[in-house]
Design an enzyme around this catalytic site. Sequence first.
Site, PDB file in Angstrom:
ATOM      1  NE  ARG A 171     -29.279  -5.864  21.946  1.00  0.00           N
ATOM      2  CZ  ARG A 171     -28.978  -5.208  23.069  1.00  0.00           C
ATOM      3  NH1 ARG A 171     -29.735  -5.337  24.147  1.00  0.00           N
ATOM      4  NH2 ARG A 171     -27.916  -4.435  23.122  1.00  0.00           N
ATOM      5  CB  THR A 184      -0.900  -0.011   1.252  1.00  0.00           C
ATOM      6  OG1 THR A 184      -1.598  -1.246   1.282  1.00  0.00           O
ATOM      7  CG2 THR A 184      -1.881   1.140   1.262  1.00  0.00           C
ATOM      8  CB  THR A 241      -9.688  -1.206   6.470  1.00  0.00           C
ATOM      9  OG1 THR A 241     -10.869  -0.604   6.994  1.00  0.00           O
ATOM     10  CG2 THR A 241      -9.047  -0.301   5.452  1.00  0.00           C
ATOM     11  CD  GLU A 257      -3.875  -9.054   3.692  1.00  0.00           C
ATOM     12  OE1 GLU A 257      -4.109  -9.233   2.478  1.00  0.00           O
ATOM     13  OE2 GLU A 257      -2.732  -8.904   4.138  1.00  0.00           O
TER      14      GLU A 257
END
Length: 664
Positions: free
Chosen positions: A333, A138, A422, A424
């Site tokens: 839940r 990146t 976010t 990989e």
Amino acid sequence: MKGVDHLAHERNKTEFDVDAMKIVWAGSRHAFELSDRMARLVASDPAFQKDGRIRLGRKELFKNTLRKAAHAWKRILELHLTEEEAGWLRNFVDEPSFTDLHWGMFVPAIKGQGTDEQQQKWLPLAYKMQIIGSYAQTELGHGSNVQGLETTATFDPETDEFVIHSPTLTSSKWWPGGLGKVSTHAIVYARLITNGQEHGVHGFIVQLRSLDDHMPIPGITIGDIGMKFGNGAYNTMDNGVLTFDHIRIPRNQMLMRVLQVTREGKCVKSNVPRQLIYGTMVFVRQTIVADASTALARAVCIATRYSAVRRQFGSQDGGMETQVIDYKTQQSRLFPLLASAYAFRFVGEWLKWLYTDVTQRLQANDFSILPEAHACTAGLKSLTTTATADAIEECRKLCGGHGYLCASGLPELFAVYVPACTYEGDNVVLLLQVARFLMKTVSQLGSGKKPVGTTAYLGRVQDLLQCCCDVQTAEDWLKPSVVLEAFEARSARMCVARAQNLSKFENPEDGFAELSADLVEASVAHCQLIVVSKFIDKLQQDIPGKGVNRQLQNLCYIYALNLLHKYLGDFLSTGCITPKQASLANDQLRSLYSQIRPNAIALVDAFNYTDHYLGSVLGRYDGNVYPKLYEEAWKDPLNDSVVPDGYHEYIHPMLKQQLRNARL
Ligand SMILES: CCCCCCCCCCCCCCCCCCCCCCC/C=C/C(=O)SCCNC(=O)CCNC(=O)[C@H](O)C(C)(C)COP(=O)(O)OP(=O)(O)OC[C@H]1O[C@@H](n2cnc3c(N)ncnc32)[C@H](O)[C@@H]1OP(=O)(O)O
Ligand SMILES: Cc1cc2nc3c(=O)[nH]c(=O)nc-3n(C[C@H](O)[C@H](O)[C@H](O)COP(=O)(O)OP(=O)(O)OC[C@H]3O[C@@H](n4cnc5c(N)ncnc54)[C@H](O)[C@@H]3O)c2cc1C
């Protein structure tokens, strides 16, 4: 009743063999024994204690991680731990560090993309940690778009070297873990240029720091990118920034399994597909799916134990209040999250098998399964990490106010986990890859190409477009074939509808961009189908242990029927079920919650997490929550003095001021 008694009481209600379930959760008796041994080893070693980590400043925190990594490595050598054992040890040490990138990406990149010669040269050094590697892909300006990377690697035939260069600010490498302060080497991804021509992005082994004094190689600028989200959490990692000013490396340091550059600078393609350059990401995405179940199970374990200890309302005559786990809202839940932890465990196991299968086929030059492997790893990475990050936050809320305390362990767990959505591959970008794969599969149906693997159901698309669910009672929802057909019909219909919409566009790329939000929904439906079908496959196996299969069945149907309830719009709008059948599914779901309820504590005990690993006062095995929470509060540095620092400068003058004003 004390918290301690609550959990003991809960454990007495268990209707299945917990020890047998521990083995199912671990994957095998061997895996259970090994992970159990490593968990205890870490928990009993004072060098690995984590108390107070969140209160450390960045420098102290980082140095502490270096100390733990060095200690871990020493223990690994002393005890002659295998790679599998070392992997478990790393998991229980529970602290992201440069070692993750070294072992998790640097070594796999050399293995997957290096030639035999390159592997022989570099792997022994890496295995002995005589060099420490990072994965520098990146850049400041480019992450998702790998083909858009700007760093260049220009071949110089005069010297037989590549010149690695960062031509712009945006080409600075940005984010690689371990790069900031530790790594001596990195796999650097750069655009290959030979004889003035570009040949796409490739990986290069580049030395970054001196092996003698750790100073950067001249021409290299390198440092840490700064504090990240949350206290402690991912700040133990030195994510880095790196720029190159015409750094020269020998030609044989380009990873050349996919493409060779000759002495003359000619590019010679091997028979290996270009996509293998992305192979390390496929490997890591697969490990991230397995890790998702581990993190989710941890949050669920904390929330479930605490929900059994915590009481609110319901006391009419001065007796005990109701355990919050008995509220249907709490169950609706919590229990789907418990079911998801098991579901992700099994799909992770399957994905590991798929990855091993692909690796063997690649070695035999069979590349046919690569698109499927890419779609599955990308899609499941996206689905499981999104669900896990959301679930950790939900578990925090399930623990009420105490969940917000760092002592609950949940804030740090969330902060350390959430970047998995976010790194990989951004989760939306990855789902778009799945969508491309699905649309391609649908478009090829007419040509007679039979879909295989996870898309095999699309080969029955005509039947699935017409099928009507034949559920008449709530119990009918407990048939694997019924659940599977509902999920297949939903996914097939969503894929076909998207494909039909795409075909209305003259330019398919314009259509893909315009419809991308709808396409992502189809990808999610497809990935959820994979998870459901792998859970159902698991139930077909011969699973020993009293009552274990029954519990797994309940969890499987909770996972599936809760999704059906949550995504009802999809199921109803594609016409595979009726509103009446949806209502029956919901009735069944409530009944399943009641069946899981007495087993909930045992189902989280089956994760076999030590208190050290959980790192949570609320999730303690013994349920002794309140005394320990009280004790913990007094450890805060603010309580070191009764009168706080700053009293004389700020509080006292303020009080006096008010007094004067009052007198006026
Ligand atoms: C203190 C503790 C101490 C303990 C010490 C103990 C020590 C010992 C320990 C030992 C054990 C260790 C265990 C290790 C554990 C490992 C843990 C790992 C942890 C990892 C941490 C994570 C850190 C993060 C790292 C990163 O983020 S790296 C960077 C990742 N970047 C991305 O993911 C970028 C995303 N983008 C892309 O992947 C691609 O560009 C794209 C998918 C978006 C595609 O883009 P594009 O459209 O441009 O496509 P292309 O033109 O490039 O290609 C098109 C065709 O190729 C197919 N394709 C794409 N990708 C792939 C692929 N991966 N595989 C196969 N095929 C692929 C497309 O589908 C296209 O195909 P088509 O042409 O048929 O359509
Ligand atoms: C903790 C952490 C550790 C990391 N470690 C490493 C490492 O070791 N090595 C390394 O090389 N990298 C590393 N990374 C970088 C990471 O791989 C990237 O951040 C990731 O791939 C996402 O790319 P990006 O940051 O460019 O996001 P962007 O692509 O800029 O995403 C921004 C937004 O744009 C959207 N978007 C982008 N493209 C599209 C599209 N085509 N269609 C629709 N929407 C789109 C995304 O969904 C997102 O909402 C790390 C990142 C983090 C957070």
